[in-house]
Design a protein around this motif. Sequence first.
Motif, PDB file in Angstrom:
ATOM      1  N   GLY A 191      39.478  12.900  64.593  1.00 26.43           N
ATOM      2  CA  GLY A 191      37.940  12.720  64.187  1.00 26.43           C
ATOM      3  C   GLY A 191      37.234  13.820  63.874  1.00 26.43           C
ATOM      4  O   GLY A 191      36.231  13.976  63.008  1.00 26.43           O
ATOM      5  N   GLY A 192      37.785  15.091  64.511  1.00 26.20           N
ATOM      6  CA  GLY A 192      36.858  16.335  64.241  1.00 26.20           C
ATOM      7  C   GLY A 192      37.408  17.005  62.795  1.00 26.20           C
ATOM      8  O   GLY A 192      36.541  18.075  62.535  1.00 26.20           O
ATOM      9  N   ASP A 193      38.217  16.626  62.226  1.00 27.30           N
ATOM     10  CA  ASP A 193      38.631  17.289  60.942  1.00 27.30           C
ATOM     11  C   ASP A 193      37.785  16.583  59.736  1.00 27.30           C
ATOM     12  O   ASP A 193      37.602  15.503  59.843  1.00 27.30           O
ATOM     13  N   ARG A 194      37.786  17.251  58.693  1.00 22.10           N
ATOM     14  CA  ARG A 194      37.061  17.001  57.661  1.00 22.10           C
ATOM     15  C   ARG A 194      37.939  16.536  56.327  1.00 22.10           C
ATOM     16  O   ARG A 194      38.886  17.471  56.117  1.00 22.10           O
ATOM     17  N   VAL A 195      38.364  15.328  56.039  1.00 22.75           N
ATOM     18  CA  VAL A 195      39.187  14.747  55.114  1.00 22.75           C
ATOM     19  C   VAL A 195      38.664  14.595  53.674  1.00 22.75           C
ATOM     20  O   VAL A 195      37.680  14.063  53.439  1.00 22.75           O
ATOM     21  N   ILE A 196      39.249  15.411  52.688  1.00 23.73           N
ATOM     22  CA  ILE A 196      39.057  14.803  51.418  1.00 23.73           C
ATOM     23  C   ILE A 196      40.332  14.305  50.649  1.00 23.73           C
ATOM     24  O   ILE A 196      41.277  14.911  50.683  1.00 23.73           O
ATOM     25  N   SER A 197      40.061  13.093  50.068  1.00 24.01           N
ATOM     26  CA  SER A 197      41.006  12.575  49.281  1.00 24.01           C
ATOM     27  C   SER A 197      41.020  12.497  47.751  1.00 24.01           C
ATOM     28  O   SER A 197      39.786  12.502  47.388  1.00 24.01           O
ATOM     29  N   ALA A 198      42.203  12.560  47.029  1.00 22.88           N
ATOM     30  CA  ALA A 198      41.901  12.278  45.496  1.00 22.88           C
ATOM     31  C   ALA A 198      43.118  11.279  45.204  1.00 22.88           C
ATOM     32  O   ALA A 198      44.333  11.410  45.572  1.00 22.88           O
ATOM     33  N   GLU A 199      42.840  10.395  44.278  1.00 20.52           N
ATOM     34  CA  GLU A 199      43.531   9.312  43.921  1.00 20.52           C
ATOM     35  C   GLU A 199      43.261   9.062  42.355  1.00 20.52           C
ATOM     36  O   GLU A 199      42.088   9.454  42.119  1.00 20.52           O
ATOM     37  N   GLU A 200      44.137   8.549  41.739  1.00 21.33           N
ATOM     38  CA  GLU A 200      43.774   7.926  40.398  1.00 21.33           C
ATOM     39  C   GLU A 200      42.790   6.723  40.485  1.00 21.33           C
ATOM     40  O   GLU A 200      41.747   6.793  39.737  1.00 21.33           O
ATOM     41  N   VAL A 201      42.933   5.732  41.490  1.00 26.87           N
ATOM     42  CA  VAL A 201      42.072   4.826  41.651  1.00 26.87           C
ATOM     43  C   VAL A 201      42.028   4.683  43.233  1.00 26.87           C
ATOM     44  O   VAL A 201      42.995   4.974  43.950  1.00 26.87           O
ATOM     45  N   PHE A 202      41.172   4.270  43.623  1.00 26.08           N
ATOM     46  CA  PHE A 202      40.819   4.215  45.184  1.00 26.08           C
ATOM     47  C   PHE A 202      41.728   3.053  45.867  1.00 26.08           C
ATOM     48  O   PHE A 202      41.611   1.922  45.711  1.00 26.08           O
ATOM     49  N   GLU A 203      42.760   3.435  46.613  1.00 18.90           N
ATOM     50  CA  GLU A 203      43.526   2.709  47.071  1.00 18.90           C
ATOM     51  C   GLU A 203      43.528   3.065  48.931  1.00 18.90           C
ATOM     52  O   GLU A 203      43.874   2.107  49.615  1.00 18.90           O
ATOM     53  N   ASP A 234      34.604  11.627  58.742  1.00 23.13           N
ATOM     54  CA  ASP A 234      34.161  12.569  57.958  1.00 23.13           C
ATOM     55  C   ASP A 234      35.245  12.594  56.785  1.00 23.13           C
ATOM     56  O   ASP A 234      36.141  13.557  56.827  1.00 23.13           O
ATOM     57  N   TRP A 235      35.084  11.840  55.988  1.00 26.07           N
ATOM     58  CA  TRP A 235      35.995  11.617  54.848  1.00 26.07           C
ATOM     59  C   TRP A 235      35.173  11.266  53.513  1.00 26.07           C
ATOM     60  O   TRP A 235      34.265  10.469  53.392  1.00 26.07           O
ATOM     61  N   VAL A 236      35.693  12.121  52.512  1.00 25.77           N
ATOM     62  CA  VAL A 236      35.148  12.114  51.028  1.00 25.77           C
ATOM     63  C   VAL A 236      36.441  11.411  50.273  1.00 25.77           C
ATOM     64  O   VAL A 236      37.199  12.459  49.959  1.00 25.77           O
ATOM     65  N   PRO A 237      36.559  10.485  49.842  1.00 26.17           N
ATOM     66  CA  PRO A 237      37.264   9.755  48.774  1.00 26.17           C
ATOM     67  C   PRO A 237      36.971  10.108  47.393  1.00 26.17           C
ATOM     68  O   PRO A 237      35.575   9.733  46.863  1.00 26.17           O
ATOM     69  N   MET A 238      37.852  10.624  46.673  1.00 21.04           N
ATOM     70  CA  MET A 238      37.579  10.689  44.983  1.00 21.04           C
ATOM     71  C   MET A 238      38.576  10.065  44.296  1.00 21.04           C
ATOM     72  O   MET A 238      39.839   9.973  44.652  1.00 21.04           O
ATOM     73  N   GLN A 239      38.142   9.868  43.005  1.00 19.65           N
ATOM     74  CA  GLN A 239      39.108   8.942  42.262  1.00 19.65           C
ATOM     75  C   GLN A 239      38.633   9.594  40.858  1.00 19.65           C
ATOM     76  O   GLN A 239      37.825  10.489  40.370  1.00 19.65           O
ATOM     77  N   THR A 240      39.832   9.619  39.964  1.00 21.27           N
ATOM     78  CA  THR A 240      39.950  10.135  38.445  1.00 21.27           C
ATOM     79  C   THR A 240      38.819   9.231  37.777  1.00 21.27           C
ATOM     80  O   THR A 240      38.380   8.062  38.095  1.00 21.27           O
TER      81      THR A 240
END
Length: 421
Positions: free
Chosen positions: A233-245, A252-258
């Motif tokens: 939980g102490g890590d900062r997560v950034i994700s990248a996807e074509e569409v949110f799945e 601490d999570w920032v999801p991003m999509q195209t």
Amino acid sequence: MTLTHAGAGHGAHVDLIEQLDGEVRSIVRSDGVDPQRDAQLVRRIAERVVRDHDERSLTGAVAPVPDADAVVGELVARVAGFGPLQPFLDDPSVEEVWINDPSRVFVARNGRHELTNLVLAPAMVRELVERMLKTSGRRIDISQPFVDAMLPEGHRLHVVLEGISRGFSAVNIRKFRIQAAQLSQLVELGSLTPSAAAFLDACVRAGLNILVAGGTQAGKTTMLNCLAAAIPGGDRVISAEEVFELRFPHPDWVPMQTRQAGLEGTGEVVLRDLIKEALRMRPSRVIVGEVRAEECLDLLLALNAGLPGMCTLHANSAREALVKMCTLPLLAGENISARFVVPTVAASVDIVVHLGIDTTGVRRTNEIVAVPGRVENDTIEVESIFNRAHGELRWAGGMPHRLERFERLGIDVHRILEGGR
């Protein structure tokens, strides 16, 4: 109604549904209700319309509603849902729905597909696609004949426009089904053994780079979700996807999509852009939903710089996944050579998890291999940690490298692996 049946009774039912559908839509429009965002309000409107109709039927002015609950459900599916496809989307046993043409609608259950008896009108298919895309903000037209979009329930929509597909537009809806949210739940489903799950959990906590590979519908996204759920939980997560799945719990999570290009042809955001932006957001971990092309280079550069990460990739085995990881970056330009890519992959990928579907349609983890970082004759060496033999996933005797990372956390990898004999 879109199902094809014969008989006067069915015709009367169709007329009744069409009449009530028109009344519900009229109220929805006049009240300014967004049917896709407020399905419960649409249901209350439908219940009121059906109740009023039933009261009028007591005077003999109209025919009574034979099954009020069923009619309300059909009206909600028509107005707030996706019409005749809604029952399949609501059915928890259905994994995917696709339309080859209006008379050939298929569903997949337990990894196997079947032709349904649903027959649609071409105009109905076009209307359904337009409604689905309206909820996603994406578009499809002659200049953009393919589209990937996310439906409100998390289902993934893919459409190929007629002209690219022969005869009629091809529509696929891959349902978002949470069968497992943690590695322990994959053990319960029989995809992993307890020792393999404990090993993967340890790899995530130790910050190893993990590649999840397999064929279509092998469970790659589910596995990635379960691995991501093990990130501290102490890590900062950034994700990248074509569409949110991806969907996993993390504080601490920032999801991003195209994003598609606009009508003027500008504004497109591709996976390469997202990965580059992710590196500017102070990540502790980076996750890429799936690498298919030159964005693999950007991910490799991030992993090679010491940033822990995960991704999925289509491949038939763990070794083929590594070969593909060495090939995709070459698409980024002529100045990218295999002489650079192969050792970079060997140094960047720590663990490869390969998934498959058995003859009964059950998803299994077939092998887990470690990548020690050595290259011999342009071939990346691997060490088998777990492999499936005679239907069982067992420890193959191998050990991961970077043992100091496990030791730093007080994790005894030897004890975990020996439990998988």
